[in-house]
Design a protein around this motif. Structure first.
Motif, PDB file in Angstrom:
ATOM      1  N   ASP A   1       0.826  -1.205   0.000  1.00  0.00           N
ATOM      2  CA  ASP A   1       0.000   0.000   0.000  1.00  0.00           C
ATOM      3  C   ASP A   1       0.868   1.266   0.000  1.00  0.00           C
ATOM      4  O   ASP A   1       1.615   1.503   0.958  1.00  0.00           O
ATOM      5  CB  ASP A   1      -0.914  -0.025   1.244  1.00  0.00           C
ATOM      6  CG  ASP A   1      -1.965   1.057   1.188  1.00  0.00           C
ATOM      7  OD1 ASP A   1      -2.058   1.745   0.159  1.00  0.00           O
ATOM      8  OD2 ASP A   1      -2.699   1.211   2.188  1.00  0.00           O
ATOM      9  N   TYR A   2       0.739   2.063  -1.071  1.00  0.00           N
ATOM     10  CA  TYR A   2       1.567   3.286  -1.158  1.00  0.00           C
ATOM     11  C   TYR A   2       1.210   4.288  -0.065  1.00  0.00           C
ATOM     12  O   TYR A   2       1.998   5.162   0.279  1.00  0.00           O
ATOM     13  CB  TYR A   2       1.429   3.922  -2.549  1.00  0.00           C
ATOM     14  CG  TYR A   2       0.124   4.656  -2.764  1.00  0.00           C
ATOM     15  CD1 TYR A   2      -1.004   3.990  -3.214  1.00  0.00           C
ATOM     16  CD2 TYR A   2       0.014   6.012  -2.492  1.00  0.00           C
ATOM     17  CE1 TYR A   2      -2.197   4.642  -3.392  1.00  0.00           C
ATOM     18  CE2 TYR A   2      -1.188   6.687  -2.666  1.00  0.00           C
ATOM     19  CZ  TYR A   2      -2.297   5.992  -3.122  1.00  0.00           C
ATOM     20  OH  TYR A   2      -3.489   6.660  -3.281  1.00  0.00           O
ATOM     21  N   ARG A   3      -0.001   4.171   0.502  1.00  0.00           N
ATOM     22  CA  ARG A   3      -0.481   5.143   1.496  1.00  0.00           C
ATOM     23  C   ARG A   3       0.365   5.141   2.775  1.00  0.00           C
ATOM     24  O   ARG A   3       0.370   6.129   3.508  1.00  0.00           O
ATOM     25  CB  ARG A   3      -1.942   4.864   1.850  1.00  0.00           C
ATOM     26  CG  ARG A   3      -2.909   5.190   0.733  1.00  0.00           C
ATOM     27  CD  ARG A   3      -4.303   4.710   1.067  1.00  0.00           C
ATOM     28  NE  ARG A   3      -5.219   4.940  -0.032  1.00  0.00           N
ATOM     29  CZ  ARG A   3      -5.437   4.090  -1.025  1.00  0.00           C
ATOM     30  NH1 ARG A   3      -4.788   2.950  -1.060  1.00  0.00           N
ATOM     31  NH2 ARG A   3      -6.277   4.377  -1.979  1.00  0.00           N
ATOM     32  N   THR A   4       1.062   4.038   3.022  1.00  0.00           N
ATOM     33  CA  THR A   4       1.875   3.976   4.241  1.00  0.00           C
ATOM     34  C   THR A   4       3.023   4.990   4.210  1.00  0.00           C
ATOM     35  O   THR A   4       3.491   5.421   5.260  1.00  0.00           O
ATOM     36  CB  THR A   4       2.469   2.557   4.438  1.00  0.00           C
ATOM     37  OG1 THR A   4       3.027   2.139   3.209  1.00  0.00           O
ATOM     38  CG2 THR A   4       1.429   1.569   4.892  1.00  0.00           C
ATOM     39  N   MET A   5       3.463   5.351   2.995  1.00  0.00           N
ATOM     40  CA  MET A   5       4.622   6.245   2.895  1.00  0.00           C
ATOM     41  C   MET A   5       4.264   7.698   2.569  1.00  0.00           C
ATOM     42  O   MET A   5       5.138   8.560   2.581  1.00  0.00           O
ATOM     43  CB  MET A   5       5.605   5.718   1.830  1.00  0.00           C
ATOM     44  CG  MET A   5       6.322   4.436   2.179  1.00  0.00           C
ATOM     45  SD  MET A   5       6.897   4.321   3.867  1.00  0.00           S
ATOM     46  CE  MET A   5       8.032   5.664   3.936  1.00  0.00           C
ATOM     47  N   THR A   6       2.994   7.962   2.242  1.00  0.00           N
ATOM     48  CA  THR A   6       2.631   9.323   1.804  1.00  0.00           C
ATOM     49  C   THR A   6       2.875  10.371   2.898  1.00  0.00           C
ATOM     50  O   THR A   6       3.341  11.472   2.590  1.00  0.00           O
ATOM     51  CB  THR A   6       1.161   9.392   1.340  1.00  0.00           C
ATOM     52  OG1 THR A   6       0.366   8.765   2.336  1.00  0.00           O
ATOM     53  CG2 THR A   6       0.958   8.756  -0.001  1.00  0.00           C
ATOM     54  N   GLY A   7       2.556  10.008   4.153  1.00  0.00           N
ATOM     55  CA  GLY A   7       2.732  10.963   5.261  1.00  0.00           C
ATOM     56  C   GLY A   7       4.189  11.391   5.401  1.00  0.00           C
ATOM     57  O   GLY A   7       4.505  12.589   5.466  1.00  0.00           O
ATOM     58  N   ALA A   8       5.081  10.397   5.421  1.00  0.00           N
ATOM     59  CA  ALA A   8       6.512  10.689   5.585  1.00  0.00           C
ATOM     60  C   ALA A   8       7.051  11.479   4.399  1.00  0.00           C
ATOM     61  O   ALA A   8       7.816  12.433   4.572  1.00  0.00           O
ATOM     62  CB  ALA A   8       7.274   9.383   5.749  1.00  0.00           C
ATOM     63  N   ILE A   9       6.638  11.090   3.188  1.00  0.00           N
ATOM     64  CA  ILE A   9       7.136  11.780   1.984  1.00  0.00           C
ATOM     65  C   ILE A   9       6.613  13.219   1.940  1.00  0.00           C
ATOM     66  O   ILE A   9       7.365  14.146   1.622  1.00  0.00           O
ATOM     67  CB  ILE A   9       6.778  10.978   0.713  1.00  0.00           C
ATOM     68  CG1 ILE A   9       7.684   9.754   0.629  1.00  0.00           C
ATOM     69  CG2 ILE A   9       6.915  11.821  -0.555  1.00  0.00           C
ATOM     70  CD1 ILE A   9       7.466   8.844  -0.528  1.00  0.00           C
TER      71      ILE A   9
END
Lengths: 364, 74
Positions: free
Chosen positions: A295-303
């Protein structure tokens, strides 16, 4: 396997929003002065070809993202290295658009508000949009992007009484070199930046319409760019245009008896928002594909957090941002936007030819 | 430590708590935690340095220096 799908109209609107992006407040062809329209036409023609290359890559590698294509065509090691560089490029691009937005809002609309607050609040909204998925981004652009040309039309029409239609003359006063330099700027900003769409194209439900959608959106941007240029130069003149920081904003201030300044803010909010969202989506998805996260959503916050911090860190002032974008950005973008995609196209063509030969020999 | 640094720390604490909650609920793999920590640590370090008024050399300068070194820019 790509499950989520967007329609051709949604992709068209996403592309339009992305291409308008921060171009609605920054004029990449300003270096060519009154020959800017020539730079738009030359750069635009090259931009259409470049976007054609991206769509050809996507059609030769159906249902594959940029990361898949890099890995398949260049091998695991080189593919991974280039994919990481592309992730950096998308993050850097998103942070530059964040900074453009912050500079504009803090210079024009909210001069007392700290830039980090403006950028941070914008980032929260965009993070929500990116986490909602590419279909939501597509529907959002379907709803909001038509506002951009309407605003351009309103501003152009309101200024009809203060035009000097000979302001763009004489043609090629400073020779062809500034035109070609400005054309390169216009090619790399915004056309070449659509390389991020190689992460989005696999979501299109009707692949056969891809080229049509891409060419139509590029054509509309060239038309809009030319109209905006003639509007601005005939109202401001080439000298003032060369000295102004945010040209379309200055033009909008000159409308007699009408304040349409917030409309320019809205344009940037929509165009810039879509551009940043697509870049964050592309970076997160690429990162997750490289390391094998579902799931790409796991990294959106950090990015997104990193993009916000980078946007404040990357340039000291507005002048530094503008000078860097004009002098360094076109050359920095060439490998990401032109060299690597052309290499991928050649390798994809070779692969498809050899597989066609194999099919024929099997049939024969 | 100045007021801005405290605000930065507070904002990062909220962001990290919010994301960690989601990660624990979703039971994500260790890779996600590693990448998340890398990005957030880099962001926090740069933010604190900026808040302290010690701006590290930005990537735009490194890129410019590389292009000057190879002769693309004058």
């Amino acid at each position: 396997m790509v499950k989520t799908q967007i329609s051709k109209i949604q992709l068209f609107m996403l592309l339009l929003g992305f291409l308008f992006g921060s171009t609605v407040i920054m004029t990449p062809t300003v270096g060519a002065k009154n020959d800017g329209w020539l730079a738009i036409l030359v750069g635009g023609a090259a931009g259409i070809l470049l976007m054609g290359v991206y769509s050809a890559i996507a059609l030769l590698n159906p249902s594959k993202t940029l990361v898949d294509i890099l890995m398949e065509r260049l091998g695991k090691v080189a593919g991974n290295i280039l994919a990481v560089l592309y992730i950096w490029y998308f993050i850097h691009l998103a942070s530059l658009v964040f900074r453009d937005f912050g500079e504009f809002i803090c210079t024009v609309t909210f001069p007392e508000t700290p830039m980090i607050v403006v950028i941070g609040l914008f980032a929260v909204v965009l993070l929500y949009a990116v986490n909602s998925g590419i279909e939501v981004l597509g529907r959002l652009s379907e709803l909001l992007v038509p506002i951009i040309p309407i605003v351009i039309f309103i501003i152009g029409l309101s200024l009809i009484s203060v035009h000097d239609f000979t302001a763009f003359l004489p043609i090629l006063e400073n020779g062809i070199t500034p035109v070609l330099k400005a054309a390169l700027s216009f090619l790399t900003f915004p056309f070449g930046e659509t390389v991020a769409f190689l992460m989005v194209f696999p979501h299109l439900n009707k692949k056969e319409k891809l080229k049509k959608v891409v060419f139509l959106s590029a054509g509309i941007i060239i038309l809009a760019g030319t109209v905006i240029f003639f509007r601005d130069i005939s109202v401001l003149g080439s000298d003032l245009m060369a000295r102004a920081t945010f040209i379309p904003h200055l033009t909008s201030l000159l409308i007699p008896g009408l304040n349409v300044e917030p409309l320019v803010d809205i344009n940037l909010l929509i165009g810039g928002g879509i551009k940043i969202s697509v870049c964050i989506y592309a970076a997160s998805k690429a990162l997750c594909q490289i390391v094998g996260i579902d799931d790409y959503r796991t990294m959106t916050g950090a990015i997104t957090t990193f993009c916000v911090v980078l946007s404040i860190w990357v340039h000291e002032s507005t002048l530094d941002l503008f000078s860097w974008s004009e002098k360094v950005w076109p050359y920095y973008s060439i490998p990401f936007q032109i060299v690597i995609p052309l290499l991928l196209l050649l390798l994809s063509l070779r692969r498809s030819k050899s597989s066609n030969k194999k099919e024929k020999s099997l049939k024969g | 430590m100045n007021n801005i640094m405290i605000i930065v720390l507070a904002v990062f604490a909220v962001l990290i708590v919010y994301d960690l909650q989601k990660f624990i609920k979703k039971k994500v793999t260790a890779k996600v935690y590693v990448l998340y920590v890398c990005f957030m640590a880099a962001s926090l370090t740069i933010s604190l340095l900026l808040a302290a008024g010690r701006r590290p050399s930005p990537p735009s300068r490194w890129i410019e220096a590389i292009f000057k070194m190879i002769g693309v820019l004058e």
